[in-house]
Design an enzyme around this catalytic site. Structure first.
Site, PDB file in Angstrom:
ATOM      1  N   GLY A  15       0.975  -1.099   0.042  1.00  0.00           N
ATOM      2  CA  GLY A  15      -0.196   0.154   0.036  1.00  0.00           C
ATOM      3  C   GLY A  15       0.851   1.104  -0.084  1.00  0.00           C
ATOM      4  O   GLY A  15       2.183   1.088  -0.020  1.00  0.00           O
ATOM      5  N   LEU A  16       0.275   2.413   0.040  1.00  0.00           N
ATOM      6  CA  LEU A  16       0.932   3.622  -0.245  1.00  0.00           C
ATOM      7  C   LEU A  16       1.555   3.980   1.100  1.00  0.00           C
ATOM      8  O   LEU A  16       1.282   3.438   2.180  1.00  0.00           O
ATOM      9  CB  LEU A  16      -0.068   4.902  -0.368  1.00  0.00           C
ATOM     10  CG  LEU A  16      -0.773   4.820  -1.855  1.00  0.00           C
ATOM     11  CD1 LEU A  16      -1.685   6.028  -1.813  1.00  0.00           C
ATOM     12  CD2 LEU A  16       0.311   5.107  -2.964  1.00  0.00           C
ATOM     13  N   GLY A  21       2.314   5.563   4.494  1.00  0.00           N
ATOM     14  CA  GLY A  21       1.297   6.150   5.374  1.00  0.00           C
ATOM     15  C   GLY A  21      -0.083   5.333   5.310  1.00  0.00           C
ATOM     16  O   GLY A  21      -0.830   5.941   6.275  1.00  0.00           O
ATOM     17  N   SER A  22      -0.195   4.418   4.748  1.00  0.00           N
ATOM     18  CA  SER A  22      -1.701   3.632   4.750  1.00  0.00           C
ATOM     19  C   SER A  22      -1.680   2.786   5.766  1.00  0.00           C
ATOM     20  O   SER A  22      -2.759   2.611   6.322  1.00  0.00           O
ATOM     21  CB  SER A  22      -1.527   2.759   3.446  1.00  0.00           C
ATOM     22  OG  SER A  22      -0.624   1.765   3.435  1.00  0.00           O
ATOM     23  N   GLY A  23      -0.527   2.607   6.574  1.00  0.00           N
ATOM     24  CA  GLY A  23      -0.674   1.721   7.910  1.00  0.00           C
ATOM     25  C   GLY A  23      -0.110   0.340   7.648  1.00  0.00           C
ATOM     26  O   GLY A  23      -0.443  -0.491   8.691  1.00  0.00           O
ATOM     27  N   LYS A  24       0.764   0.067   6.760  1.00  0.00           N
ATOM     28  CA  LYS A  24       1.304  -1.146   6.468  1.00  0.00           C
ATOM     29  C   LYS A  24       1.942  -1.875   7.834  1.00  0.00           C
ATOM     30  O   LYS A  24       1.926  -2.866   8.088  1.00  0.00           O
ATOM     31  CB  LYS A  24       2.005  -1.208   5.358  1.00  0.00           C
ATOM     32  CG  LYS A  24       1.480  -0.900   4.109  1.00  0.00           C
ATOM     33  CD  LYS A  24       2.344  -1.041   2.757  1.00  0.00           C
ATOM     34  CE  LYS A  24       3.590  -0.065   3.070  1.00  0.00           C
ATOM     35  NZ  LYS A  24       3.346   1.551   3.149  1.00  0.00           N
ATOM     36  N   SER A  25       3.156  -0.954   8.064  1.00  0.00           N
ATOM     37  CA  SER A  25       3.883  -1.611   9.286  1.00  0.00           C
ATOM     38  C   SER A  25       3.122  -1.686  10.546  1.00  0.00           C
ATOM     39  O   SER A  25       3.392  -2.590  11.382  1.00  0.00           O
ATOM     40  CB  SER A  25       5.024  -0.377   9.450  1.00  0.00           C
ATOM     41  OG  SER A  25       5.752  -0.447   8.375  1.00  0.00           O
ATOM     42  N   SER A  30       5.957  -1.947  -2.145  1.00  0.00           N
ATOM     43  CA  SER A  30       5.982  -2.838  -3.362  1.00  0.00           C
ATOM     44  C   SER A  30       4.831  -2.267  -4.484  1.00  0.00           C
ATOM     45  O   SER A  30       3.945  -3.022  -4.596  1.00  0.00           O
ATOM     46  CB  SER A  30       5.693  -3.916  -2.739  1.00  0.00           C
ATOM     47  OG  SER A  30       4.721  -4.447  -2.124  1.00  0.00           O
TER      48      SER A  30
END
Length: 198
Positions: free
Chosen positions: A33-34, A36-40, A107
């Site tokens: 995802g972009l 700041g999307s909250g992936k981590s 990615s």
């Protein structure tokens, strides 16, 4: 140039044996995802939940990997591809060791994510699209990167002057601009449980 003087050496312990010892399946949860999307945040929250439930796991985070394994790579299209290729190979090693690996990488290119998918068996790759609008990601901008990109201080920034290709058929979608992280964790863990990944 790659050496031709290498031969694959079979491990004395198979993936299946390691899974039996660990008491669970091993696979990759690939958060994309972009910025700041909250992936981590989502990956680490899911990892904590899995750990609490006795499931051996490890998080590979984009920024952290670029401090070590991939510190020689920039953000050109070729370097982004190589970044993801290396992470795919590392992820496969974790799966072979019988663990769950959670990766948090922008990615941006579908082809690169598909290359990683193809490294693994059919039941070993779960693509999770961390869906969040560009507007919301820019509002959050936890690292101040969007502002720098808008000001021309960062080039090739995904979502601004470099494309992000949304997953075509992700196994799961987390809408982090609609649900809390706690709700997203519950949704994904329920998915994993229903499909006997855990």
């Amino acid at each position: 140039m790659a050496s031709s003087n290498v031969t694959w050496h079979e491990s004395s312990l198979s993936k299946d044996v390691r899974r039996v010892q660990n008491g669970h399946h091993s696979f990759v949860i690939w958060f994309t995802g972009l910025s700041g999307s909250g992936k981590s945040t989502a990956a680490n929250a899911v990892a904590a939940k899995l750990y609490k439930d006795g499931i051996s796991n490890y998080v590979l985070d984009g920024d952290n990997i670029r401090h070590g394994l991939n510190k020689d790579l920039g953000f050109s299209e070729d370097d982004r591809k190589e970044n993801i290729r290396r992470i795919g190979e590392v992820s496969k090693l974790f799966v072979d060791s019988g663990q769950v690996v959670l990766t948090a990488f922008i990615s941006p290119f579908q082809a690169d994510r598909d290359i990683v998918r193809d490294l693994l068996d059919e039941d070993e790759f779960i693509e999770v699209y961390v869906k969040c609008s560009l507007e919301e990601c820019e509002k959050r901008d936890p690292k101040g990167l969007y502002q720098k990109a808008r000001n021309g201080l960062i080039k090739d920034f995904t979502g601004i002057d470099s494309p992000y290709e949304e997953p075509k058929n992700p196994e799961f979608v987390l809408e982090t601009d609609r649900f809390s992280i706690e709700e997203c964790v519950d949704q994904l863990v329920n998915y994993l449980t229903e499909r006997n990944f855990i």
